[in-house]
Design a protein around this motif. Structure first.
Motif, mmCIF file in Angstrom:
data_model
loop_
_atom_site.group_PDB
_atom_site.id
_atom_site.type_symbol
_atom_site.label_atom_id
_atom_site.label_comp_id
_atom_site.label_asym_id
_atom_site.label_seq_id
_atom_site.Cartn_x
_atom_site.Cartn_y
_atom_site.Cartn_z
ATOM 1 N N TRP A 102 0.896 -1.240 -0.191
ATOM 2 C CA TRP A 102 -0.072 0.024 -0.007
ATOM 3 C C TRP A 102 0.917 1.170 -0.042
ATOM 4 O O TRP A 102 1.922 1.189 0.396
ATOM 5 C CB TRP A 102 -1.058 -0.151 1.300
ATOM 6 C CG TRP A 102 -2.052 -1.020 1.311
ATOM 7 C CD1 TRP A 102 -1.509 -2.342 1.739
ATOM 8 C CD2 TRP A 102 -3.151 -1.027 0.775
ATOM 9 N NE1 TRP A 102 -2.910 -3.198 1.543
ATOM 10 C CE2 TRP A 102 -3.769 -2.413 0.879
ATOM 11 C CE3 TRP A 102 -4.081 -0.148 0.339
ATOM 12 C CZ2 TRP A 102 -4.953 -2.610 0.794
ATOM 13 C CZ3 TRP A 102 -5.405 -0.291 -0.032
ATOM 14 C CH2 TRP A 102 -5.645 -1.626 0.214
ATOM 15 N N ALA A 103 0.364 2.220 -0.566
ATOM 16 C CA ALA A 103 0.985 3.540 -0.477
ATOM 17 C C ALA A 103 1.146 3.769 1.022
ATOM 18 O O ALA A 103 0.111 3.744 1.830
ATOM 19 C CB ALA A 103 0.361 4.725 -1.355
ATOM 20 N N THR A 138 2.807 13.616 3.331
ATOM 21 C CA THR A 138 3.829 13.007 2.300
ATOM 22 C C THR A 138 3.097 11.698 1.950
ATOM 23 O O THR A 138 2.877 11.021 2.794
ATOM 24 C CB THR A 138 5.078 12.665 2.846
ATOM 25 O OG1 THR A 138 5.781 14.051 3.172
ATOM 26 C CG2 THR A 138 6.019 12.029 1.952
ATOM 27 N N ILE A 139 3.026 11.282 0.692
ATOM 28 C CA ILE A 139 2.791 10.094 0.312
ATOM 29 C C ILE A 139 3.578 9.108 -0.620
ATOM 30 O O ILE A 139 4.554 10.155 -1.451
ATOM 31 C CB ILE A 139 1.539 10.234 -0.626
ATOM 32 C CG1 ILE A 139 0.765 8.757 -1.011
ATOM 33 C CG2 ILE A 139 1.573 11.214 -1.739
ATOM 34 C CD1 ILE A 139 -0.500 8.676 -1.553
ATOM 35 N N SER A 140 3.971 8.172 -0.307
ATOM 36 C CA SER A 140 4.989 7.604 -1.097
ATOM 37 C C SER A 140 4.773 6.213 -1.434
ATOM 38 O O SER A 140 3.927 5.502 -0.574
ATOM 39 C CB SER A 140 6.236 7.534 -0.166
ATOM 40 O OG SER A 140 6.346 6.805 1.110
ATOM 41 N N LYS A 317 15.334 -0.368 -8.180
ATOM 42 C CA LYS A 317 14.483 -0.030 -7.209
ATOM 43 C C LYS A 317 13.719 1.151 -7.706
ATOM 44 O O LYS A 317 14.629 2.203 -7.654
ATOM 45 C CB LYS A 317 14.767 -0.049 -5.693
ATOM 46 C CG LYS A 317 15.538 -1.297 -5.455
ATOM 47 C CD LYS A 317 15.952 -1.236 -3.849
ATOM 48 C CE LYS A 317 16.368 -2.571 -3.404
ATOM 49 N NZ LYS A 317 17.739 -2.921 -3.876
ATOM 50 N N VAL A 318 12.609 1.337 -7.830
ATOM 51 C CA VAL A 318 11.901 2.728 -8.141
ATOM 52 C C VAL A 318 10.980 2.934 -7.109
ATOM 53 O O VAL A 318 10.187 2.224 -6.784
ATOM 54 C CB VAL A 318 11.299 2.267 -9.439
ATOM 55 C CG1 VAL A 318 10.342 3.730 -9.796
ATOM 56 C CG2 VAL A 318 12.215 2.348 -10.592
ATOM 57 N N SER A 319 10.783 4.047 -6.542
ATOM 58 C CA SER A 319 10.036 4.793 -5.508
ATOM 59 C C SER A 319 9.317 6.036 -5.989
ATOM 60 O O SER A 319 10.122 6.750 -6.689
ATOM 61 C CB SER A 319 10.691 4.525 -4.107
ATOM 62 O OG SER A 319 11.681 5.907 -4.314
ATOM 63 N N LEU A 320 8.147 6.284 -5.693
ATOM 64 C CA LEU A 320 7.563 7.196 -5.867
ATOM 65 C C LEU A 320 7.026 8.048 -4.659
ATOM 66 O O LEU A 320 6.602 7.712 -3.761
ATOM 67 C CB LEU A 320 6.252 7.132 -6.927
ATOM 68 C CG LEU A 320 6.321 6.217 -8.338
ATOM 69 C CD1 LEU A 320 5.008 6.138 -8.874
ATOM 70 C CD2 LEU A 320 7.208 7.011 -9.056
ATOM 71 N N ALA A 321 7.151 9.482 -4.880
ATOM 72 C CA ALA A 321 6.998 10.232 -3.638
ATOM 73 C C ALA A 321 6.265 11.578 -4.000
ATOM 74 O O ALA A 321 6.840 12.161 -4.877
ATOM 75 C CB ALA A 321 8.261 10.374 -2.620
ATOM 76 N N THR A 344 7.047 16.524 -5.894
ATOM 77 C CA THR A 344 6.874 15.288 -6.093
ATOM 78 C C THR A 344 7.890 14.857 -7.245
ATOM 79 O O THR A 344 8.801 15.458 -7.863
ATOM 80 C CB THR A 344 5.704 15.157 -7.279
ATOM 81 O OG1 THR A 344 5.123 13.959 -7.455
ATOM 82 C CG2 THR A 344 5.671 16.157 -8.210
ATOM 83 N N GLY A 345 8.306 13.569 -7.176
ATOM 84 C CA GLY A 345 9.164 12.954 -8.090
ATOM 85 C C GLY A 345 9.340 11.325 -7.970
ATOM 86 O O GLY A 345 8.566 10.914 -7.241
ATOM 87 N N ALA A 346 10.201 10.866 -8.579
ATOM 88 C CA ALA A 346 10.347 9.513 -8.532
ATOM 89 C C ALA A 346 12.044 9.204 -8.180
ATOM 90 O O ALA A 346 12.841 10.107 -8.762
ATOM 91 C CB ALA A 346 10.218 8.896 -9.936
ATOM 92 N N VAL A 347 12.375 8.302 -7.608
ATOM 93 C CA VAL A 347 13.941 7.901 -7.200
ATOM 94 C C VAL A 347 14.174 6.527 -7.693
ATOM 95 O O VAL A 347 13.527 5.464 -7.572
ATOM 96 C CB VAL A 347 14.136 7.983 -5.661
ATOM 97 C CG1 VAL A 347 15.514 7.657 -5.483
ATOM 98 C CG2 VAL A 347 13.970 9.331 -5.305
#
Length: 481
Positions: A102-103, A138-140, A317-321, A344-347
């Protein structure tokens, strides 16, 4: 918009697969039996292949006292309660691990009082002391591109299965200890009674022999011979009493009580019934029922999932936040447009070079899986050997009990004949006492053989898994505190 949709679709496709092997339960062995000669011959006991194992198998021995002790132990034994708590802990850890799918949403509020240093910020004016209030959310979300999260949760599920099997093994061991200890305690009590009767008869023999030796009609060596037998019989009593006391103390401990506060009710050996009809689980079913085999299978599953986790570590590994916050000098000014900010962005974390660590970690996981597979195979072989031992023992027990019963009957007949001859004046009373002592020895041997048959019958039920699958799951897992 087209690029965003394409990227989203690609991420969804990537998260639909997981690195590493999918776990497959080992196939049941092709064995159709446990002994090379086929189905065993149990004498008066009959084996029924494929018959269900009663979950309360101890009741087949026909002892209400044994049944009460068993139920008290299953409700109060501390070791079983610890295993049940470990199972519930692993189940909660599994539920906690599933949260990774879950987010993650967080809300933070901070209130600070600061004194700024203008030069560090490139300012020339001194602003003094001021307050800063910040409220933000914050949502990730971690994209499970290579399936690391799924394999981790899979390992947690397998660990919960392992703890469940360990709890079942504890339940099985507890029920077996209660049954076999109760049988042994009953046998010790019967042996003590028979030995005391033997001592009484030998003491009578000694007194008569002394009288005859004093009268000169018998050698004094016969007195010494009887004295030696009497001393040996008396010497066996303390050891039997010690074993009886140890069994009593063990039963109190298994029931969850102190030996000083609780004593097991007496169980008479002659009131215990030898089960006539015995189940015989097929080997293909045994590997799905024995707790130790299920534990080994769960460990194999954990090792398989660990390979997936180690393999996923080799991939990106890709994470969104995203975050949104508002800030102000005063709480009532926090909603102003000048204090709002967001990001907002992606890592993307791409492992490039770790000195071979990740690859070797994966190789280590593969070797751990191979070791778990070997342990599983050995556990299956040991389980089959245990069933074979129980079946073979029951066949030998039947012969031993029949032989001891024949010896006991012969001793009784010999005593009855000598008593008739004594009344007719054909033999001395010393001969009658000797025959009675022989009867007591035969009774002790029969007690030992029958107790062994009862314990081996219990051992068969334990070797077949104990029938736990016929009990409600809640009664096994225990109530949560």
């Amino acid at each position: 918009m087209r690029r965003a949709c394409t990227a989203t679709a690609a991420a969804c496709l990537l998260t639909g697969c997981a690195a590493g092997p999918d776990f497959v339960r080992p196939a049941p062995p092709p064995d159709s039996g446990y002994l090379p000669a086929g189905q065993p011959a149990g004498g008066v006991q009959v084996f029924h292949p494929g018959a269900a194992v009663a979950p309360d198998w101890w009741r087949l021995f026909g002892s209400p006292e044994l049944d009460r002790m068993m139920r008290a132990a299953l409700a109060n034994n501390a070791t079983l309660q610890a295993a049940q708590a470990a199972l519930r802990q692993s189940q909660e850890e599994l539920r906690a691990g599933r949260g990774v799918f879950w987010a993650q949403l967080d809300l933070a509020f901070s209130a600070q009082r600061q004194k700024a240093a203008p030069l560090t910020s490139g300012l020339t004016a001194l602003r003094g002391v001021f307050n800063v209030f910040t409220l933000g959310g914050t949502i990730s979300y971690l994209l499970d591109v290579a399936g690391a999260n799924r394999r981790t949760v899979e390992a947690l599920g397998a660990q919960a299965d392992f703890q469940r099997s360990e709890m079942l093994a504890t339940w099985l061991s507890l029920s077996g200890n209660i049954a076999t200890t109760s049988i042994a305690r009953a046998a010790y009590a019967a042996q003590i009674a028979a030995t005391r009767e033997l001592v009484r008869r030998q003491a009578e023999q000694r007194d008569i022999a002394r009288t005859q030796a004093a009268a000169g009609i018998a050698p004094f060596s016969s007195v010494l011979s009887i004295e030696s037998q009497l001393a040996s019989s008396r010497a066996s009593l303390p050891a039997l009493q010690q074993r009886y006391d140890q069994a009593t103390h063990l039963l109190a401990t298994l029931v969850g009580r102190s030996p000083s506060q609780w004593s097991a009710p007496p169980v008479a050996l002659d009131q215990l019934t030898v089960p006539r009809d015995l189940p015989l689980t097929l080997p293909s079913e045994l590997v799905r029922r024995r707790p130790d085999i299920l534990s080994a299978e769960a460990r194999l599953h954990v090792a398989s999932a660990d390979i997936g986790v180690a393999t996923a570590a080799l991939f990106p590994k890709v994470s969104l936040a995203a975050s949104y916050s508002t800030e102000g000098r005063e709480i009532e000014h926090m909603t102003g447009p000048r204090g709002r900010f967001w990001q907002t962005g992606a890592v993307v974390d791409l492992p490039l070079f770790h000195g071979g660590t990740l690859a070797h970690q994966r190789n280590a996981s593969v070797e751990a899986w191979r070791g778990a597979l070997a342990n599983y195979r050995q556990t299956v072989l040991a389980a089959f050997a245990q069933v074979a031992d129980a079946l073979s023992a029951l066949g030998h027990d039947s012969d031993a009990v029949a032989a001891q019963q024949q010896a006991l009957n012969a001793a009784r007949q010999a005593l009855a004949l000598l008593e008739a001859n004594y009344r007719a004046g054909l033999v001395s009373y010393l001969d009658v006492l000797a025959a009675d002592a022989q009867l007591q020895r035969a009774r002790i041997d029969f007690i030992q053989a029958r107790a062994q048959q009862l314990q081996d019958s219990a051992a068969l039920y334990l070797a077949l898994g104990g029938g736990w699958w016929g009990l409600p799951a809640q009664s096994l897992q225990g109530p949560a505190p």
